[in-house]
Design an enzyme around this catalytic site. Structure first.
Site, PDB file in Angstrom:
ATOM      1  N   GLN A  81      34.992 -24.199 -51.089  1.00 18.93           N
ATOM      2  CA  GLN A  81      35.154 -25.041 -49.903  1.00 18.93           C
ATOM      3  C   GLN A  81      34.151 -26.195 -49.858  1.00 18.93           C
ATOM      4  O   GLN A  81      33.146 -26.190 -50.564  1.00 18.93           O
ATOM      5  CB  GLN A  81      35.004 -24.183 -48.639  1.00 18.93           C
ATOM      6  CG  GLN A  81      36.133 -23.197 -48.430  1.00 18.93           C
ATOM      7  CD  GLN A  81      36.009 -22.459 -47.105  1.00 18.93           C
ATOM      8  OE1 GLN A  81      35.665 -21.293 -47.081  1.00 18.93           O
ATOM      9  NE2 GLN A  81      36.294 -23.136 -46.017  1.00 18.93           N
ATOM     10  N   HIS A  82      34.449 -27.146 -48.995  1.00 15.77           N
ATOM     11  CA  HIS A  82      33.535 -28.207 -48.565  1.00 15.77           C
ATOM     12  C   HIS A  82      33.288 -29.322 -49.575  1.00 15.77           C
ATOM     13  O   HIS A  82      32.796 -30.375 -49.211  1.00 15.77           O
ATOM     14  CB  HIS A  82      32.170 -27.646 -48.158  1.00 15.77           C
ATOM     15  CG  HIS A  82      32.177 -26.586 -47.131  1.00 15.77           C
ATOM     16  ND1 HIS A  82      32.790 -26.733 -45.907  1.00 15.77           N
ATOM     17  CD2 HIS A  82      31.640 -25.338 -47.139  1.00 15.77           C
ATOM     18  CE1 HIS A  82      32.614 -25.624 -45.199  1.00 15.77           C
ATOM     19  NE2 HIS A  82      31.932 -24.762 -45.933  1.00 15.77           N
ATOM     20  N   ASP A 239      38.370 -20.791 -50.693  1.00  8.95           N
ATOM     21  CA  ASP A 239      38.156 -19.498 -51.340  1.00  8.95           C
ATOM     22  C   ASP A 239      38.044 -18.338 -50.360  1.00  8.95           C
ATOM     23  O   ASP A 239      38.570 -17.242 -50.617  1.00  8.95           O
ATOM     24  CB  ASP A 239      36.947 -19.539 -52.279  1.00  8.95           C
ATOM     25  CG  ASP A 239      35.675 -20.065 -51.630  1.00  8.95           C
ATOM     26  OD1 ASP A 239      35.660 -20.345 -50.412  1.00  8.95           O
ATOM     27  OD2 ASP A 239      34.672 -20.200 -52.361  1.00  8.95           O
TER      28      ASP A 239
END
EC number: 2.7.1.17
Length: 481
Positions: A81-82, A239
């Site tokens: 992520q991110h 994830d």
């Protein structure tokens, strides 16, 4: 190997350090083929990877899967992520991706919170108070430090979006991963135009949001992948949301994931909004929510302490009264992006094994500290804590979680839950089922249950006290860029 009973699907996990691919039989959940290839990540304050490595790793992992990958009818990608992926007019990366554990945007995170109504505003609008991990703060950092990169950017993607787009030729994302950007409004489930305008990001550069069960596209024929042209591609997800799917989570079932990062989360029917910033109010990959707390320092930090001591990671010893806060990469929970590791209580008779156990204790304490905030008030406090991730099968990790949580601990036998969750998402395209129901049909959460032991309140209190007393030291660089 026996023939598959049903159609085949591919689930992908593009994580911080590698990309894994599983070919799964939809009828039984049996993994019929798998592959894996590594990525490189820079070290230091910045954590960056070239997105093209993810694609090369995906191609390598799929080649390892052989003929079963060619037979797959659908594919889905779960990813870290991110991460901020910036693409130029030709769809090529403008620069390496800024990853979730890159803490250089901590000053921008603080400024964004202050400039747009404070922590309560952000929690109510996006479900989360942004920290240096969030994509919106990385974009603000890039605009400040590399304006030429921003000027060259024509599309902004998350890691899983990038791979999905390479497969289909279309820019798409899902609510689960979008909810970790800081520019997705959780109440309306749309991009937040006020936040985007504030950070100077044109919404036209963002991917289209695809709903659960909707086809994101089909595999195009312009690359050399072992897929048949026209293979269905699901929307994919982040994830943690993929792992939740992979476990077939029902609301209130607590999860602790022990990997490069540590996370605790549970599915909830209620939209979270924690102004303290401890809990990130993520969406799940379906229609529910995934309140989550994440630490930057987990298995890698403990392994680093073991290496410094010259010990095997299982060589822990009880006792000693020593406290080790393993904040080797700064920390996200608690929000101390500039912190470093701290050791307190060292004595002549302290052993290396006791120091190593203290590292485990410090890592698990941070996660358990947030668990009560993650769970809804009506969650069953005696429900087993599902332990997943790379550390879940380690004896020292299991025993530390049992001793500090006082809960029964269940260790699912299924491995690669992110890739399995992505496979369940792909399977749902073919069968019309809820992906979480697919995973439950596959019995992915089945595994031994370790009975609870008495909670070690003394150690918990000692760690909390040291962390509180050391707060000014741990946060001493918070005002610097």
């Amino acid at each position: 190997m026996s023939a598959a009973e049903g159609p085949l699907v591919v689930g992908v996990d593009t994580s911080t350090q590698s990309t894994k691919a599983l070919v799964v039989d939809v009828a039984t959940g049996r993994v019929v083929a798998s592959g894996q290839a590594p990525h490189t990540v820079t070290s230091g304050a910045g954590r960056e990877s070239d997105p093209r490595q993810w694609w090369e790793a995906l191609c390598a992992a799929l080649r390892q899967c052989g003929e079963p990958a060619h037979e797959a009818a659908a594919v889905s990608v779960g990813g870290q992520q991110h991460g901020l992926v910036t693409l130029d007019e030709h769809g090529e990366p403008v620069r390496p991706a800024l990853l979730w554990n890159d803490v250089r945007s901590a000053p921008q995170a603080r400024r964004l919170v202050e400039e747009l109504g404070g922590a309560k505003f952000w929690a109510q609008r996006t479900g989360s108070v942004p920290t240096a991990s969030f994509t919106v703060t990385k974009w603000a950092w890039l605009a400040e430090h590399e304006p030429e990169s921003v000027r060259a950017t024509r599309a902004v993607r998350l890691p899983h979006d990038y791979l999905t787009e390479r497969l289909t030729g279309q820019g798409t994302t899902d609510r689960g991963d979008a909810s970790g950007t800081g520019w997705w409004a959780s109440a309306t489930e749309t991009y937040d135009e006020e936040i985007l305008a504030h950070v100077g990001l044109d919404p036209a550069m963002l991917p289209r949001l695809v709903r659960s069960g909707e086809v994101a596209g089909t595999v195009r024929g312009s690359h050399d992948l072992p897929f048949s042209r026209g293979t269905l591609v699901a929307c994919g997800t982040g994830d943690n949301a993929a792992a939740a799917l992979g476990l077939g989570l029902r609301p209130g079932m607590p999860v602790m994931s022990l990997g490069t990062s540590g996370t605790v989360y549970a599915v909830s029917r209620r939209r979270p909004a924690d102004p303290s910033g401890t809990v990130a109010g993520f969406a799940d990959a379906r229609s529910d929510w995934l309140p989550l707390a994440c630490t930057l320092n987990c298995t890698l930090a403990v392994d680093r302490v073991a290496a410094l001591l010259g010990l095997d990671r299982e060589a822990v010893e009880p006792g000693g009264g020593v406290t080790l806060l393993p904040f080797l990469d700064g920390e996200r929970t608690p929000n101390l992006p500039h912190a470093s590791g701290l050791l307190y209580g060292l004595r002549h008779d302290t052993t290396g094994g006791q120091l190593l156990q203290a590292a485990y204790d410090g890592a698990v304490h941070s996660l358990l500290d947030a668990l009560d905030l993650v769970l809804d008030e009506d969650a069953d406090p005696s429900a087993p804590l599902l332990l997943i991730g790379g550390g879940a099968r380690g004896r020292a990790w299991q025993e530390t979680v049992r001793r500090l949580s006082g809960r029964p601990v269940q260790v699912p036998e299924a491995k690669e839950l992110v890739a399995l969750g992505a496979a369940a998402q792909a399977a749902g395209l073919l069968t019309g089922e809820d992906p979480a129901a697919v995973a439950r049909r596959w019995n992915t959460a089945v595994g031994p249950v370790l009975e609870p032991v008495e909670r070690d309140e003394e150690t918990l209190a000692r760690i909390a006290g040291v962390r509180s007393d050391a707060a000014p030291l741990l946060d001493r660089a918070a005002g610097t860029d």
